[in-house]
Each structure stands twice: as structure tokens, then as C-alpha cells.
Write a protein that holds these residues in place. Structure first.
Motif, PDB file in Angstrom:
ATOM      1  N   LYS A  70       0.828  -1.165  -0.124  1.00 56.02           N
ATOM      2  CA  LYS A  70       0.062  -0.036  -0.264  1.00 56.02           C
ATOM      3  C   LYS A  70       0.801   1.279  -0.064  1.00 56.02           C
ATOM      4  O   LYS A  70       1.966   1.178   0.618  1.00 56.02           O
ATOM      5  CB  LYS A  70      -0.751   0.210   1.172  1.00 56.02           C
TER       6      LYS A  70
ATOM      7  N   PHE B 177     -12.700   8.093  -2.676  1.00 53.41           N
ATOM      8  CA  PHE B 177     -12.428   7.851  -1.132  1.00 53.41           C
ATOM      9  C   PHE B 177     -12.387   6.272  -0.928  1.00 53.41           C
ATOM     10  O   PHE B 177     -11.417   5.935  -0.359  1.00 53.41           O
ATOM     11  CB  PHE B 177     -13.516   8.357  -0.359  1.00 53.41           C
TER      12      PHE B 177
ATOM     13  N   THR C 254      -9.278   4.584  -2.582  1.00 48.01           N
ATOM     14  CA  THR C 254      -8.230   5.322  -1.729  1.00 48.01           C
ATOM     15  C   THR C 254      -7.962   4.575  -0.207  1.00 48.01           C
ATOM     16  O   THR C 254      -6.760   4.224   0.225  1.00 48.01           O
ATOM     17  CB  THR C 254      -8.219   6.787  -1.663  1.00 48.01           C
ATOM     18  N   SER C 255      -8.950   4.607   0.419  1.00 55.82           N
ATOM     19  CA  SER C 255      -9.043   4.180   1.902  1.00 55.82           C
ATOM     20  C   SER C 255      -8.484   2.862   1.954  1.00 55.82           C
ATOM     21  O   SER C 255      -8.016   2.532   2.894  1.00 55.82           O
ATOM     22  CB  SER C 255     -10.438   4.649   2.587  1.00 55.82           C
TER      23      SER C 255
ATOM     24  N   THR D  29      -4.344   2.589   0.858  1.00 54.33           N
ATOM     25  CA  THR D  29      -3.381   3.471   1.173  1.00 54.33           C
ATOM     26  C   THR D  29      -2.713   3.062   2.423  1.00 54.33           C
ATOM     27  O   THR D  29      -3.405   2.396   3.157  1.00 54.33           O
ATOM     28  CB  THR D  29      -4.118   4.884   1.445  1.00 54.33           C
TER      29      THR D  29
ATOM     30  N   ASP E  88      -1.890  10.009   3.558  1.00 56.41           N
ATOM     31  CA  ASP E  88      -3.345  10.665   3.587  1.00 56.41           C
ATOM     32  C   ASP E  88      -3.458  11.674   2.423  1.00 56.41           C
ATOM     33  O   ASP E  88      -2.735  11.934   1.966  1.00 56.41           O
ATOM     34  CB  ASP E  88      -3.701  11.558   4.843  1.00 56.41           C
ATOM     35  N   THR E  89      -4.796  11.265   2.013  1.00 52.17           N
ATOM     36  CA  THR E  89      -5.303  12.362   0.811  1.00 52.17           C
ATOM     37  C   THR E  89      -6.357  13.046   1.448  1.00 52.17           C
ATOM     38  O   THR E  89      -6.817  12.895   2.651  1.00 52.17           O
ATOM     39  CB  THR E  89      -5.684  11.464  -0.302  1.00 52.17           C
TER      40      THR E  89
ATOM     41  N   SER F  45      -9.564  13.296   1.024  1.00 54.61           N
ATOM     42  CA  SER F  45     -10.906  12.449   1.282  1.00 54.61           C
ATOM     43  C   SER F  45     -10.660  11.574   2.604  1.00 54.61           C
ATOM     44  O   SER F  45     -11.411  11.636   3.508  1.00 54.61           O
ATOM     45  CB  SER F  45     -11.025  11.538   0.036  1.00 54.61           C
ATOM     46  N   THR F  46      -9.332  11.020   2.668  1.00 60.22           N
ATOM     47  CA  THR F  46      -9.207  10.332   3.782  1.00 60.22           C
ATOM     48  C   THR F  46      -8.866  11.213   5.182  1.00 60.22           C
ATOM     49  O   THR F  46      -9.270  10.598   6.132  1.00 60.22           O
ATOM     50  CB  THR F  46      -8.092   9.379   3.765  1.00 60.22           C
ATOM     51  N   TYR F  47      -8.359  12.241   4.731  1.00 62.96           N
ATOM     52  CA  TYR F  47      -8.161  13.433   5.997  1.00 62.96           C
ATOM     53  C   TYR F  47      -9.311  13.750   6.530  1.00 62.96           C
ATOM     54  O   TYR F  47      -9.715  13.969   7.775  1.00 62.96           O
ATOM     55  CB  TYR F  47      -7.416  14.201   5.473  1.00 62.96           C
TER      56      TYR F  47
ATOM     57  N   TYR G  15     -12.463  12.143   6.297  1.00 66.79           N
ATOM     58  CA  TYR G  15     -13.077  11.159   6.896  1.00 66.79           C
ATOM     59  C   TYR G  15     -12.656  10.819   8.436  1.00 66.79           C
ATOM     60  O   TYR G  15     -13.312  10.749   9.079  1.00 66.79           O
ATOM     61  CB  TYR G  15     -12.991   9.899   6.123  1.00 66.79           C
ATOM     62  N   ALA G  16     -11.287  10.961   8.478  1.00 63.36           N
ATOM     63  CA  ALA G  16     -10.732  10.665   9.735  1.00 63.36           C
ATOM     64  C   ALA G  16     -11.156  11.960  10.721  1.00 63.36           C
ATOM     65  O   ALA G  16     -11.292  11.668  11.957  1.00 63.36           O
ATOM     66  CB  ALA G  16      -9.006  10.804   9.787  1.00 63.36           C
TER      67      ALA G  16
END
Length: 275
Positions: A139, A213, A216-217, A220, A225-226, A228-230, A232-233
Motif C-alpha cells: 500500500k 475515497f 483510496t481508503s 493507502t 493521507d489524501t 478524502s481520507t483526511y 473522513y478521519a
């Protein structure tokens, strides 16, 4: 009576159009407005006007790193998918009719397939390549670029293919009759006429990569982090308001690029008419 019914239908049509436009753009307008606010959340008390969110944006190292990763993945995958998608579209265009239908259908599987299935497919493929085949696949940035390239290439094919159908088929044959080889004819005759569609395909591929997202999620690593993942977190850990400022900046940039592209397209169309 006919005039009255026509006017009623016209009013109803405009009401529907305005309702759709409001539903689409109201959330964006609210984000833009509240990016200049001291409010803790969008939709609450506006508070006072401020640029603090934009100042904090450039101090948030994690968000800046996520933005950098998103741009790298999006631009690289969009560039590769534009090349692959354009080449594939040209190849499909000149195939025989029976084979062409099969290839066209198979090239659009990732478009109609559920994104969660595609994401799991990439994840399982990575495990297979690493555990069974023995390839050093993990990943990370490279794997995300590969995954985003695969899922965005079909959209480039969909964008370029209609333009290919509008081209004069005799131009390529005339170029080859005049002594140019297939590759030179492709580069000097066909690609310049496909430039507009290629730019549109690149923009679409980049936007899809930026927005993704699910794929990617699942593909990764923990230290990459991208946006979208940032986000969401952050939803699970009290998301900071800096994302409002970043969303506004991204929207303004995309809107400016879109307006500039349409202006250039109109100027080119007018020049062609004058010729």
C-alpha cells in the motif's frame, strides 16, 4: 388557451431548473460563506467575518501533506490515464465492428461496477502479487497511482471516443498516402484534433481521482493521507474548520480553469469559422 398553457409550462420549467440549481449549489455556497466565518459549524450562527481559517490552513501540516499527496496522485494518474485512454480509444475506433463492441463493453466495467468491489479487487490483487507472486507491492503512493489510473482511464475513453467519430476519416489515410508513417500521422494529424477531448478527459480523470475515497481508503498506507481520507478521519476526531477554506480554494480553482477552458474553446471555434 394554448398560450396560457404554454406560459404555465414555461414557468414550471423555470421553477424546476431553479430548484435543481439551488439543490446543487446551495451546499457549495454555504461552505464558501462559512469559510469566512468564526462559526464552529456550517449552518449555525455566522459569527463575525474573518480570514482566520485561511491563515490556519497554511499552518496545518497534516492537511497540507494530504493536499500534496492528493495533487501528486491526481495529476500523475490523470496524465497516464489520458495517454492510455486516448490510445485505447483510437485503437477501439479502428477495430472491426464485432470485436469493437466487445472491447468497448469490457473497457467500461469499472465505470458501471460498484466502487467498493473495485476497491476490494485492488486490495486483493495487491495481496496476491505480494504473497503469491512475490513482487514487492505494498500500500502506498505508487499503488494508489496505479489504482486511480485504472479507474479513470475508461472515462478518458468515453470522452475521446465521440470526438474520434467526428473526425474526417480521410485525413489519416491522406497523410499516410503522402509518405508519413502511422506514428507520424497519429502525432501530427490525429492528436492535434483530439487535443480538446484529451484536455477534457484529463480534467475529468483528475477530478475523479481528487474525489475518490473508497478505493483510496482501502489501498493507502497509514502514513499517506489524501484530502478524502483526511476529512473522513476528521469526522471521527472533531474535524477542524480549515477544510472549509481548502474546499473553497479548490472550488475557485476548478471554476477558474473551467471558465478559462470554455473561453479558449469559444475563441478557437470562432477562429475556425473565420477560416
Amino acid at each position: 388557451m394554448k398560450k396560457k398553457s404554454a406560459s404555465v409550462w414555461l414557468v414550471a420549467r423555470w421553477i424546476i431548473i431553479l430548484a435543481v440549481l439551488i439543490a446543487i449549489y446551495l451546499p457549495l455556497i454555504m461552505i464558501i460563506l462559512y469559510s469566512f466565518s468564526t462559526a464552529r459549524s456550517v449552518g449555525g450562527d455566522f459569527g463575525s467575518f474573518t480570514f482566520a481559517l485561511y491563515e490556519n490552513l497554511f499552518k496545518n501540516d497534516n492537511l497540507l501533506a494530504a493536499t500534496k499527496n492528493t495533487l501528486i496522485i491526481g495529476l500523475v494518474s490523470a496524465f497516464i490515464s489520458t495517454i492510455l485512454g486516448t490510445t485505447a480509444a483510437i485503437g477501439i475506433h479502428y477495430m472491426r465492428r464485432k470485436v469493437k463492441g466487445v472491447v468497448e463493453t469490457s473497457s467500461q466495467i469499472t465505470v458501471v461496477n460498484a466502487e467498493i468491489v473495485t476497491a476490494m479487487g485492488f486490495f486483493l490483487l495487491m495481496l496476491f502479487l505480494r504473497e503469491t507472486v512475490g513482487l514487492p507491492v505494498n500500500k502506498g503512493m505508487v499503488w494508489l497511482i496505479i489504482a486511480h489510473t485504472v479507474i479513470t482511464t475508461p472515462y478518458v475513453i468515453l470522452t475521446v471516443s465521440p470526438r474520434l467519430k467526428q473526425l474526417n476519416p480521410n485525413l489519416l489515410e491522406a497523410s499516410m498516402d503522402l509518405g508519413a508513417g502511422p506514428m507520424r500521422s497519429l502525432l501530427t494529424v490525429m492528436l492535434p484534433q483530439l487535443a480538446g477531448a484529451m484536455v477534457s478527459g484529463f480534467a475529468l480523470a483528475f477530478t475523479l481521482s481528487l474525489d475518490d475515497f473508497v478505493v483510496t481508503s482501502l489501498n493507502t498506507s497509514a502514513n499517506i493521507d489524501t484530502i478524502s481520507t483526511y476529512v473522513y478521519a476528521g469526522l471521527r476526531h472533531n474535524l477542524k474548520n480549515d477544510i472549509r477554506a481548502l474546499s473553497t480554494i479548490i472550488f475557485v480553482i476548478v471554476l477558474a480553469v473551467l471558465i478559462a477552458f470554455n473561453i479558449m474553446k469559444d475563441k478557437k471555434a470562432k477562429q475556425q469559422k473565420l477560416k
